[in-house]
Design a protein around this motif. Structure first.
Motif, PDB file in Angstrom:
ATOM      1  N   VAL A  66     -17.673  -6.904   0.667  1.00  0.00           N
ATOM      2  CA  VAL A  66     -17.889  -7.288  -0.764  1.00  0.00           C
ATOM      3  C   VAL A  66     -19.322  -7.426  -0.727  1.00  0.00           C
ATOM      4  CG1 VAL A  66     -17.676  -9.600  -1.930  1.00  0.00           C
ATOM      5  CG2 VAL A  66     -15.658  -9.097  -0.237  1.00  0.00           C
ATOM      6  N   TYR A  67     -19.850  -6.869  -2.265  1.00  0.00           N
ATOM      7  CA  TYR A  67     -21.072  -6.848  -2.710  1.00  0.00           C
ATOM      8  C   TYR A  67     -21.098  -7.637  -3.998  1.00  0.00           C
ATOM      9  CZ  TYR A  67     -20.975  -2.697   0.491  1.00  0.00           C
ATOM     10  OH  TYR A  67     -21.202  -1.699   1.571  1.00  0.00           O
ATOM     11  N   PHE A  68     -22.010  -8.452  -4.068  1.00  0.00           N
ATOM     12  CA  PHE A  68     -22.288  -9.298  -5.290  1.00  0.00           C
ATOM     13  C   PHE A  68     -23.452  -8.648  -6.037  1.00  0.00           C
ATOM     14  CE2 PHE A  68     -20.014 -12.357  -2.470  1.00  0.00           C
ATOM     15  CZ  PHE A  68     -19.636 -13.126  -3.386  1.00  0.00           C
ATOM     16  N   PHE A  69     -23.266  -8.827  -7.203  1.00  0.00           N
ATOM     17  CA  PHE A  69     -24.435  -8.508  -8.270  1.00  0.00           C
ATOM     18  C   PHE A  69     -25.167  -9.501  -8.589  1.00  0.00           C
ATOM     19  CE2 PHE A  69     -21.272  -4.970  -8.957  1.00  0.00           C
ATOM     20  CZ  PHE A  69     -22.256  -3.998  -8.709  1.00  0.00           C
ATOM     21  N   ASN A  70     -26.350  -9.841  -7.698  1.00  0.00           N
ATOM     22  CA  ASN A  70     -26.952 -11.024  -8.119  1.00  0.00           C
ATOM     23  C   ASN A  70     -27.622 -10.887  -9.412  1.00  0.00           C
ATOM     24  OD1 ASN A  70     -28.300 -13.545  -7.344  1.00  0.00           O
ATOM     25  ND2 ASN A  70     -30.098 -12.392  -6.861  1.00  0.00           N
ATOM     26  N   TYR A  93     -15.197  -8.638   5.909  1.00  0.00           N
ATOM     27  CA  TYR A  93     -14.211  -9.524   6.443  1.00  0.00           C
ATOM     28  C   TYR A  93     -13.336  -8.614   7.037  1.00  0.00           C
ATOM     29  CZ  TYR A  93     -16.268 -13.230   3.306  1.00  0.00           C
ATOM     30  OH  TYR A  93     -17.270 -14.186   2.735  1.00  0.00           O
ATOM     31  N   ARG A  94     -12.813  -9.050   8.217  1.00  0.00           N
ATOM     32  CA  ARG A  94     -11.646  -8.265   8.866  1.00  0.00           C
ATOM     33  C   ARG A  94     -10.357  -8.955   8.206  1.00  0.00           C
ATOM     34  NH1 ARG A  94      -9.125 -10.000  13.354  1.00  0.00           N
ATOM     35  NH2 ARG A  94     -10.528 -11.375  13.953  1.00  0.00           N
ATOM     36  N   LYS A  95      -9.450  -7.809   7.853  1.00  0.00           N
ATOM     37  CA  LYS A  95      -8.157  -8.312   7.138  1.00  0.00           C
ATOM     38  C   LYS A  95      -6.945  -7.947   8.001  1.00  0.00           C
ATOM     39  CE  LYS A  95      -5.353  -6.746   3.087  1.00  0.00           C
ATOM     40  NZ  LYS A  95      -5.169  -5.834   1.657  1.00  0.00           N
ATOM     41  N   ARG A  96      -6.303  -9.111   8.262  1.00  0.00           N
ATOM     42  CA  ARG A  96      -5.127  -9.065   9.079  1.00  0.00           C
ATOM     43  C   ARG A  96      -4.013  -9.287   8.155  1.00  0.00           C
ATOM     44  NH1 ARG A  96      -1.415 -12.350  11.807  1.00  0.00           N
ATOM     45  NH2 ARG A  96      -0.583 -11.533  13.894  1.00  0.00           N
ATOM     46  N   CYS A  97      -2.837  -8.092   8.055  1.00  0.00           N
ATOM     47  CA  CYS A  97      -1.674  -8.044   7.226  1.00  0.00           C
ATOM     48  C   CYS A  97      -0.551  -8.152   8.389  1.00  0.00           C
ATOM     49  CB  CYS A  97      -1.629  -6.720   6.598  1.00  0.00           C
ATOM     50  SG  CYS A  97      -3.170  -6.730   5.389  1.00  0.00           S
ATOM     51  N   GLN A  98       0.478  -8.944   7.998  1.00  0.00           N
ATOM     52  CA  GLN A  98       1.643  -8.946   8.774  1.00  0.00           C
ATOM     53  C   GLN A  98       2.837  -9.185   7.746  1.00  0.00           C
ATOM     54  OE1 GLN A  98       1.811 -12.161  11.462  1.00  0.00           O
ATOM     55  NE2 GLN A  98       3.531 -11.468  12.572  1.00  0.00           N
ATOM     56  N   LYS A  99       3.791  -8.490   8.068  1.00  0.00           N
ATOM     57  CA  LYS A  99       5.110  -8.486   7.105  1.00  0.00           C
ATOM     58  C   LYS A  99       6.177  -9.564   7.802  1.00  0.00           C
ATOM     59  CE  LYS A  99       4.924  -3.750   5.307  1.00  0.00           C
ATOM     60  NZ  LYS A  99       3.585  -3.369   5.882  1.00  0.00           N
ATOM     61  N   ASP A 100       6.606 -10.370   6.888  1.00  0.00           N
ATOM     62  CA  ASP A 100       7.373 -11.624   7.318  1.00  0.00           C
ATOM     63  C   ASP A 100       8.706 -11.509   6.221  1.00  0.00           C
ATOM     64  OD1 ASP A 100       8.332 -13.384   8.991  1.00  0.00           O
ATOM     65  OD2 ASP A 100       6.806 -14.785   8.554  1.00  0.00           O
ATOM     66  N   SER A 125     -21.825  -7.667   8.727  1.00  0.00           N
ATOM     67  CA  SER A 125     -22.574  -7.997   7.439  1.00  0.00           C
ATOM     68  C   SER A 125     -24.063  -7.962   7.331  1.00  0.00           C
ATOM     69  CB  SER A 125     -22.023  -9.513   7.118  1.00  0.00           C
ATOM     70  OG  SER A 125     -20.734  -9.639   7.266  1.00  0.00           O
ATOM     71  N   ALA A 126     -24.461  -7.905   6.210  1.00  0.00           N
ATOM     72  CA  ALA A 126     -25.817  -7.851   5.756  1.00  0.00           C
ATOM     73  C   ALA A 126     -26.339  -9.329   5.685  1.00  0.00           C
ATOM     74  CB  ALA A 126     -26.031  -6.917   4.407  1.00  0.00           C
ATOM     75  N   GLY A 127     -25.693 -10.169   5.623  1.00  0.00           N
ATOM     76  CA  GLY A 127     -26.138 -11.376   5.569  1.00  0.00           C
ATOM     77  C   GLY A 127     -24.854 -12.503   6.036  1.00  0.00           C
ATOM     78  N   SER A 128     -25.238 -13.931   5.700  1.00  0.00           N
ATOM     79  CA  SER A 128     -24.221 -14.841   5.898  1.00  0.00           C
ATOM     80  C   SER A 128     -23.532 -15.256   5.172  1.00  0.00           C
ATOM     81  CB  SER A 128     -24.634 -15.814   7.035  1.00  0.00           C
ATOM     82  OG  SER A 128     -25.564 -16.620   6.011  1.00  0.00           O
ATOM     83  N   GLU A 129     -22.422 -16.027   5.241  1.00  0.00           N
ATOM     84  CA  GLU A 129     -21.689 -16.724   3.897  1.00  0.00           C
ATOM     85  C   GLU A 129     -22.382 -17.664   3.513  1.00  0.00           C
ATOM     86  OE1 GLU A 129     -17.045 -16.137   3.963  1.00  0.00           O
ATOM     87  OE2 GLU A 129     -17.711 -17.547   5.713  1.00  0.00           O
ATOM     88  N   SER A 130     -23.654 -18.225   4.162  1.00  0.00           N
ATOM     89  CA  SER A 130     -24.358 -19.172   3.434  1.00  0.00           C
ATOM     90  C   SER A 130     -25.552 -18.811   2.679  1.00  0.00           C
ATOM     91  CB  SER A 130     -25.145 -20.145   4.511  1.00  0.00           C
ATOM     92  OG  SER A 130     -26.022 -19.255   5.339  1.00  0.00           O
ATOM     93  N   VAL A 175     -22.181 -17.384  -0.768  1.00  0.00           N
ATOM     94  CA  VAL A 175     -21.234 -16.453  -0.895  1.00  0.00           C
ATOM     95  C   VAL A 175     -19.731 -17.094  -0.384  1.00  0.00           C
ATOM     96  CG1 VAL A 175     -20.387 -14.653   0.450  1.00  0.00           C
ATOM     97  CG2 VAL A 175     -22.926 -14.668  -0.181  1.00  0.00           C
ATOM     98  N   GLY A 176     -19.916 -18.130   0.636  1.00  0.00           N
ATOM     99  CA  GLY A 176     -18.612 -18.620   1.080  1.00  0.00           C
ATOM    100  C   GLY A 176     -17.936 -19.386  -0.165  1.00  0.00           C
TER     101      GLY A 176
END
Length: 490
Positions: A66-70, A93-100, A125-130, A175-176
């Motif tokens: 994810v990239y933000f336009f500050n 972010y690591r994305k986990r997909c699971q079919k149910d 990441s190039a920074g933190s969620e803070s 960011v978080g």
């Protein structure tokens, strides 16, 4: 016992002919055997242990960057000046997909819900969620556009409500908080007295409704009766067509669910798929061939017509009301919020969009989306889906928070969902679909070459034996009986 070389040679000639015939038959039968195995392993069937597991629980690591336009000049924007932005990120972010809830049906379809979860990856990441960034406040500037046609007195009341809850035109949050939600008195108020106005009932965040959620109830074809239909969507949430758009063509649910496609593709094949997040079907087109770690692939990309407006591309008229080409108006499926989707940095869009915002620099390598797919199986090898979220902003009289904002489509964030096959899965894929077919191909040509060589050598041997057998005996020399008679006379 003397060996009859001529007969042996004839035997080798027959063996050579049989070897050539076997190699020739193998050259025709071999590809059919491979294709048959591909069909068997492509069908969605729990008996196909490896392929079914790959479909059910995608083993390939997927990431969302994810990239933000500050926003650098929020106060100047309120005075009517051109927005200035700087890109911040990526926040990965690591994305986990699971079919149910997987259910197979008698008509060769299967239904499921795919759940997704996101986990922050600090090392990538190039920074933190803070990290703190400033973006337009969708609750204020989006609502202002949505309510611009209401009576003036109502707009004044809305503006007063914004002031009561201390909601300004721009947000400065971590960011978080922007991703997954933040506490807002206005959000609580709207959810209590105007339920259904916002997409979520909890905290308000750009991706709040994505995490720990599912993409809806998909019903797709298994390919059991027709491999050309495998993975194709039969219905979504019980619907065979949408109601968001203005024409039947735009409301069609086409293609697959966007993870796999039917096998045996050609360069004329397109990649259609339905995206619940974009509220529409999309279609990618062939661009070029390629190779990934020895595996042949086709690269598919988005055509310029994907987000073109109805004026530039008539079939897209149903997605209007439109603005410049390169923007998809998704307000009809986003609670009428003035939200537009585009390629990052307005890549492949009308160049005039770049004149309204400073700090953008579109580039195909960085901002174009693509899918690299193995054409023989329909399995994606490398995927990069890149999209940008934009907010339409303007001055609305009566809502003082909008100040003197010039009319602009303002980029807020862009994100890339990416993943590629690697490790043991890639090794298995390479062995079964590259090495084994290559071995079979070399074998068929080897048999043909061996047979031809055997025939040639045996023919030469047979010829020499025949020539030697046909040479006449030299009568100038006496036989043994003549010699005996001569000795006897003496």
């Amino acid at each position: 016992m003397a060996v009859n070389k001529s007969k042996v040679a004839v035997g080798f000639i027959v063996a050579g002919v049989l070897t050539v015939v076997f190699g020739t038959v193998l050259s025709f039968v071999g590809p059919l055997i491979i294709d048959d195995q591909i069909v068997k392993n492509t069908v969605i069937d729990p008996k196909n242990e490896m392929s079914y597991t790959m479909w059910k629980d995608i083993p390939v690591p997927f990431f969302m960057s994810v990239y933000f336009f500050n926003v650098l000049n929020p106060q100047e924007i309120l005075k009517g000046e051109k927005p200035m932005v700087e890109q911040r990120g990526p926040y990965v972010y690591r994305k986990r997909c699971q079919k149910d809830n997987i259910t197979f049906h008698p008509n060769n379809t299967v239904s499921y819900r795919e759940y997704r979860q996101y986990y922050f990856e600090p090392s990538m990441s190039a920074g933190s969620e803070s990290d703190v960034v400033t973006i337009p406040n969708m609750l204020v500037l989006g609502a202002a556009v949505m309510m611009e046609n209401l009576p003036y007195a109502v707009r004044l009341m809305i503006s007063a409500t914004f002031k009561t809850f201390k909601e300004g035109p721009f947000l400065t949050k971590t960011v978080g908080e922007l991703m997954w939600g933040y506490d807002s008195g206005l959000v609580d108020f709207l959810n209590k007295y105007l339920p259904g106005m916002l997409p979520s009932t909890g905290k308000f965040g750009l991706f709040a409704e994505f995490n720990n959620s599912n993409t809806g109830l998909f019903t797709i074809f298994t390919g059991q009766d027709d491999i050309r239909k495998v993975h194709r969507v039969d219905s979504w949430n019980g619907l065979t067509e949408l109601s968001y758009w203005r024409t039947p063509q735009c409301n069609m649910i086409n293609g697959t669910a966007g993870q796999m496609w039917p096998p045996f593709m050609t360069k004329e094949t397109t990649l259609p798929f339905y995206s619940p997040d974009a509220c529409r079907s999309m279609e990618l087109v062939y661009q070029r061939p390629g190779v990934m770690k020895g595996i042949p692939l086709y690269r598919y990309v988005a055509p310029k017509t994907l987000f073109a407006n109805g004026t530039d591309y008539a079939p897209n008229e149903g997605f209007c009301p439109c603005r410049q080409s390169g923007l998809l108006n998704v307000s009809s499926c986003r609670h009428n919020s003035p939200v537009f989707i585009s390629h990052p940095h307005f890549y492949n869009a009308d160049p005039v969009l770049l004149d309204y915002v400073q700090g953008l620099s579109p580039n195909e390598d960085k901002h174009g989306l693509f899918i690299d797919i193995h054409p023989q199986t329909g399995v994606p090898l490398n995927v990069s889906i890149r999209l940008q979220l934009n907010l339409y902003m303007k001055r609305v009289s009566g809502i003082t928070e909008t100040g003197k904002i010039s009319e602009v489509v303002m980029p807020m964030i862009w994100f890339e969902e990416s993943g590629y096959i690697d490790g043991p899965i890639l090794t298995t894929f390479h062995t079964n679909l590259v090495v084994l077919p290559a071995v079979m191909e070399y074998m068929q040509y080897g048999f043909i070459a061996l047979g031809l060589a055997t025939i040639l050598i045996a023919a030469l041997v047979h010829h020499r034996a025949k020539v030697k057998r046909d040479i006449p005996i030299d009568t100038s020399l006496s036989s043994s009986s003549n010699v005996s008679d001569l000795v006897y006379c003496f």
